[in-house]
Design a protein around this motif. Structure first.
Motif: not given
Length: 186
Positions: A69-73, A60-63
């Motif tokens: 694009w990044f990893l959640p956290g 799961v990636l977020c934009r």
């Protein structure tokens, strides 16, 4: 061999398999010198938590609004537990929740040359970014609080595509971090 010797050999073998991830880093954006280790830091040093979230084997990636694009956290709040921070950040950035326990794979131990901490309650100048993986389900939209990243897309994708998007325009260690999480997940 003693347990300490066995653990040191295990850490050395992991560093040899993922040399880019374990190499010293300079994060200019934060005036930070950092180095990854599978040896977990003391709880009191952890300022940031990030997760390789898996859903049906996809990452799961977020934009965000800038197209990154990044990893959640994200950043741990004052007196917040690691678990609470992870749950909050997953909901805020990915609209996701844990469906299994988080497995911590390591941390970047970091020292900043900034004169004051990022947040007043954080340790300074030494701190740590904790990295892990877990099974998640994306079951809502990101909450996008005003003081956080403004996420415009959340997408589960094949690990190879996640690596490509994370490394693009960044340090190559992101790809090895995903590889390490995938290896432990499978």
């Amino acid at each position: 061999m003693t347990d300490t010797t066995d653990r040191a050999a295990e850490l050395a073998a992991l560093a040899a398999r993922f040399p880019i991830l374990h190499a010293p880093q300079r994060w200019a954006w934060g005036g930070i010198d950092a180095q990854f280790s599978a040896e977990l830091p003391p709880d009191g040093l952890i300022t940031n938590i990030h997760l390789v979230g898996f859903t049906d084997g996809l990452v799961v990636l977020c934009r965000d609004v800038r197209g990154h694009w990044f990893l959640p956290g994200g950043t741990r709040e004052a007196a917040e537990s690691v678990e609470s921070c992870l749950e909050r950040e997953l909901r805020e950035e990915a609209g996701a929740r844990l469906v299994g326990p988080a497995r911590w794979i390591g941390a970047h131990r970091a020292v900043t040359d900034h004169p004051v901490p990022y947040r007043p309650w954080q340790p300074h100048p030494e701190k740590a970014w904790l990295w892990g993986w877990a099974e998640v389900v994306v079951d809502s939209a990101p909450t996008n609080p005003a003081d956080g990243e403004q996420v415009v897309e959340v997408r589960p994708m094949e690990p190879a595509e996640a690596k490509r998007l994370l490394v693009r325009g960044r340090e190559a260690w992101w790809g090895e971090l995903v590889d390490l999480a995938v290896e432990q997940y499978r």
